[in-house]
Design a protein around this motif. Sequence first.
Motif, PDB file in Angstrom:
ATOM      1  N   ALA A 249      29.559  56.466   6.313  1.00 51.21           N
ATOM      2  CA  ALA A 249      29.352  55.884   4.980  1.00 51.21           C
ATOM      3  C   ALA A 249      29.469  56.918   3.871  1.00 51.21           C
ATOM      4  N   ASP A 250      29.369  58.190   4.204  1.00 54.41           N
ATOM      5  CA  ASP A 250      29.456  59.252   3.195  1.00 54.41           C
ATOM      6  C   ASP A 250      30.895  59.706   2.941  1.00 54.41           C
ATOM      7  N   LEU A 251      31.851  59.088   3.632  1.00 45.29           N
ATOM      8  CA  LEU A 251      33.250  59.493   3.519  1.00 45.29           C
ATOM      9  C   LEU A 251      34.094  58.340   2.986  1.00 45.29           C
ATOM     10  N   PRO A 252      35.246  58.626   2.386  1.00 38.15           N
ATOM     11  CA  PRO A 252      36.114  57.556   1.882  1.00 38.15           C
ATOM     12  C   PRO A 252      36.556  56.620   2.998  1.00 38.15           C
ATOM     13  N   GLU A 253      36.629  55.344   2.687  1.00 38.30           N
ATOM     14  CA  GLU A 253      37.117  54.360   3.661  1.00 38.30           C
ATOM     15  C   GLU A 253      38.628  54.422   3.793  1.00 38.30           C
TER      16      GLU A 253
ATOM     17  N   ILE B 118      28.942  66.671   0.578  1.00 41.28           N
ATOM     18  CA  ILE B 118      28.920  65.648   1.628  1.00 41.28           C
ATOM     19  C   ILE B 118      27.905  66.092   2.681  1.00 41.28           C
ATOM     20  N   PRO B 119      26.854  65.307   2.929  1.00 41.32           N
ATOM     21  CA  PRO B 119      25.876  65.682   3.958  1.00 41.32           C
ATOM     22  C   PRO B 119      26.552  65.770   5.332  1.00 41.32           C
ATOM     23  N   PHE B 120      26.137  66.743   6.137  1.00 43.52           N
ATOM     24  CA  PHE B 120      26.723  66.874   7.465  1.00 43.52           C
ATOM     25  C   PHE B 120      25.782  67.618   8.394  1.00 43.52           C
ATOM     26  N   LEU B 121      26.031  67.436   9.682  1.00 41.94           N
ATOM     27  CA  LEU B 121      25.416  68.241  10.726  1.00 41.94           C
ATOM     28  C   LEU B 121      26.523  69.060  11.370  1.00 41.94           C
ATOM     29  N   PHE B 122      26.232  70.302  11.670  1.00 38.18           N
ATOM     30  CA  PHE B 122      27.195  71.162  12.348  1.00 38.18           C
ATOM     31  C   PHE B 122      26.698  71.309  13.778  1.00 38.18           C
TER      32      PHE B 122
ATOM     33  N   ALA C 125      24.980  70.353   3.358  1.00 37.76           N
ATOM     34  CA  ALA C 125      26.097  69.708   2.675  1.00 37.76           C
ATOM     35  C   ALA C 125      27.300  70.626   2.707  1.00 37.76           C
ATOM     36  N   VAL C 126      28.466  70.049   2.977  1.00 37.77           N
ATOM     37  CA  VAL C 126      29.711  70.789   2.891  1.00 37.77           C
ATOM     38  C   VAL C 126      30.369  70.419   1.568  1.00 37.77           C
ATOM     39  N   MET C 127      31.014  71.380   0.935  1.00 35.68           N
ATOM     40  CA  MET C 127      31.571  71.180  -0.395  1.00 35.68           C
ATOM     41  C   MET C 127      33.075  70.927  -0.320  1.00 35.68           C
ATOM     42  N   VAL C 128      33.527  69.935  -1.116  1.00 37.28           N
ATOM     43  CA  VAL C 128      34.958  69.649  -1.236  1.00 37.28           C
ATOM     44  C   VAL C 128      35.278  69.474  -2.717  1.00 37.28           C
ATOM     45  N   PRO C 129      36.546  69.618  -3.120  1.00 38.56           N
ATOM     46  CA  PRO C 129      36.890  69.357  -4.507  1.00 38.56           C
ATOM     47  C   PRO C 129      36.455  67.964  -4.942  1.00 38.56           C
ATOM     48  N   GLY C 130      35.800  67.894  -6.091  1.00 39.15           N
ATOM     49  CA  GLY C 130      35.243  66.627  -6.544  1.00 39.15           C
ATOM     50  C   GLY C 130      36.266  65.521  -6.668  1.00 39.15           C
ATOM     51  N   ALA C 131      37.496  65.877  -6.989  1.00 38.82           N
ATOM     52  CA  ALA C 131      38.528  64.868  -7.183  1.00 38.82           C
ATOM     53  C   ALA C 131      38.793  64.082  -5.894  1.00 38.82           C
ATOM     54  N   LEU C 132      38.508  64.679  -4.733  1.00 38.20           N
ATOM     55  CA  LEU C 132      38.760  63.997  -3.455  1.00 38.20           C
ATOM     56  C   LEU C 132      37.802  62.838  -3.211  1.00 38.20           C
ATOM     57  N   LEU C 133      36.670  62.844  -3.915  1.00 38.35           N
ATOM     58  CA  LEU C 133      35.677  61.783  -3.725  1.00 38.35           C
ATOM     59  C   LEU C 133      35.593  60.859  -4.923  1.00 38.35           C
ATOM     60  N   GLU C 134      36.509  60.985  -5.848  1.00 39.60           N
ATOM     61  CA  GLU C 134      36.499  60.084  -7.019  1.00 39.60           C
ATOM     62  C   GLU C 134      36.654  58.643  -6.547  1.00 39.60           C
ATOM     63  N   GLY C 135      35.784  57.785  -7.046  1.00 33.77           N
ATOM     64  CA  GLY C 135      35.814  56.385  -6.664  1.00 33.77           C
ATOM     65  C   GLY C 135      35.013  56.072  -5.432  1.00 33.77           C
ATOM     66  N   HIS C 136      34.475  57.124  -4.740  1.00 34.09           N
ATOM     67  CA  HIS C 136      33.642  56.889  -3.576  1.00 34.09           C
ATOM     68  C   HIS C 136      32.205  57.175  -3.927  1.00 34.09           C
ATOM     69  N   ALA C 137      31.376  56.141  -3.891  1.00 34.84           N
ATOM     70  CA  ALA C 137      29.968  56.312  -4.281  1.00 34.84           C
ATOM     71  C   ALA C 137      29.230  57.028  -3.168  1.00 34.84           C
TER      72      ALA C 137
ATOM     73  N   LEU D 190      40.528  59.865   3.206  1.00 33.02           N
ATOM     74  CA  LEU D 190      39.724  60.498   4.252  1.00 33.02           C
ATOM     75  C   LEU D 190      40.440  61.728   4.809  1.00 33.02           C
ATOM     76  N   THR D 191      41.731  61.600   5.038  1.00 29.91           N
ATOM     77  CA  THR D 191      42.508  62.719   5.563  1.00 29.91           C
ATOM     78  C   THR D 191      42.429  63.924   4.640  1.00 29.91           C
ATOM     79  N   GLU D 192      42.565  63.709   3.352  1.00 27.53           N
ATOM     80  CA  GLU D 192      42.502  64.826   2.401  1.00 27.53           C
ATOM     81  C   GLU D 192      41.131  65.493   2.426  1.00 27.53           C
ATOM     82  N   VAL D 193      40.079  64.695   2.565  1.00 28.19           N
ATOM     83  CA  VAL D 193      38.729  65.252   2.630  1.00 28.19           C
ATOM     84  C   VAL D 193      38.567  66.114   3.882  1.00 28.19           C
ATOM     85  N   LEU D 194      39.025  65.609   5.033  1.00 22.48           N
ATOM     86  CA  LEU D 194      38.859  66.359   6.280  1.00 22.48           C
ATOM     87  C   LEU D 194      39.703  67.625   6.288  1.00 22.48           C
ATOM     88  N   LEU D 195      40.893  67.569   5.710  1.00 21.59           N
ATOM     89  CA  LEU D 195      41.720  68.782   5.602  1.00 21.59           C
ATOM     90  C   LEU D 195      40.993  69.854   4.790  1.00 21.59           C
TER      91      LEU D 195
END
Length: 364
Positions: free
Chosen positions: A24-28, A6-10, A352-364, A33-38
Amino acid sequence: MSQAEIPFLFVRGGTSRGPYFNRADLPEDRDALTEVLLSVIGAGHPQNIDGIGGGVAVTTKVAMLSPSDDPNCDVDYFFAQVAVEERLVDYKPTCGNILVGVGPAAIEMGLVQPTGDRTKVRIKAINTGATVEATVETPGGRVSYEGTASIDGVPGSSAPVGLSFLDVVGSACGAFLPTGKLREEIDGIEVTLMDVAMPMMIARAADFGLTGYETVEELDANRAFYDRVEPMRLEAGRRMGLGDVTKSVTPKIGLLSPARHGGAISARYFMPWNCHPTMAVTGSQCLAACTLTPGTVADGMGVIPNEVPALMKIEHPQGIIEVLVDYAQGADGFQMKSAGLVRTARLLAKGAVMVPGALLEGHA
């Protein structure tokens, strides 16, 4: 297990820091979204060891930006406060320190185009509905992070970011004084319940047997204080119309005492389960308004400037924060028009910050 980028700025904004995302890079979906941010922060561990959080509340904050649908604004700012040791994300509050970085981040992301040596960015704070105008230094069409502006709680100096807060009164509770009272009692302690930029329960430090000049470490070690004040905060949330705030960081807590170093008032700000190392930008506005309003718990304690707008200097554990408050005082009581501050921000990293791929399944 595959991972996803996931692209990000720190960015450090004021005295906080965290990841800034393009919405737009995060689940709607809010649960997704909560699982991604956690995962991003590494919530659920005291050091956030499996994420990029810093183990304290001021470093587990997230900003999500998008083009604004409001014709009077350039960018929407959606804030999330991620817990440190719990797997919890609170979307109710906003954060003024993280907001300091929104203007620079929006320009860095290409959401706002620079307009000269200084670029004004109109920001809609989605969590509260407030509008904020940020002035960002952009010489040569690029965000500058170098300058002589300094703020207490951050080493060195940087380019100034000017903030003008509008529509901040009653943004969460619908009224300046959600209960209609300047002072009331909760569990035998006099408090003022006020909503200016941030809903707060404000009291005198002395009423808790404190001086109000304790260090952050001393206050956080005083668990008896937290055991006493948390049930009061829950009752304050109910009275302010916020419902059950057991899992919410609002309302925040402020303790006041007379200034000792030439300021208007001295304050300790709680987030709410530990003490802020300096002072929240939003909280400073509420505390300034409380100090300026006759009849509140601050009455007779503050040093009120003769000029309007009033430059309110609030002393905190690491120095002073200055809030320029434009207000009117008449037959209808205190009326706040706007609040202005100068803070700093700095881009610390991007990628880019890395998260488990399953958290973004279905999010283009």
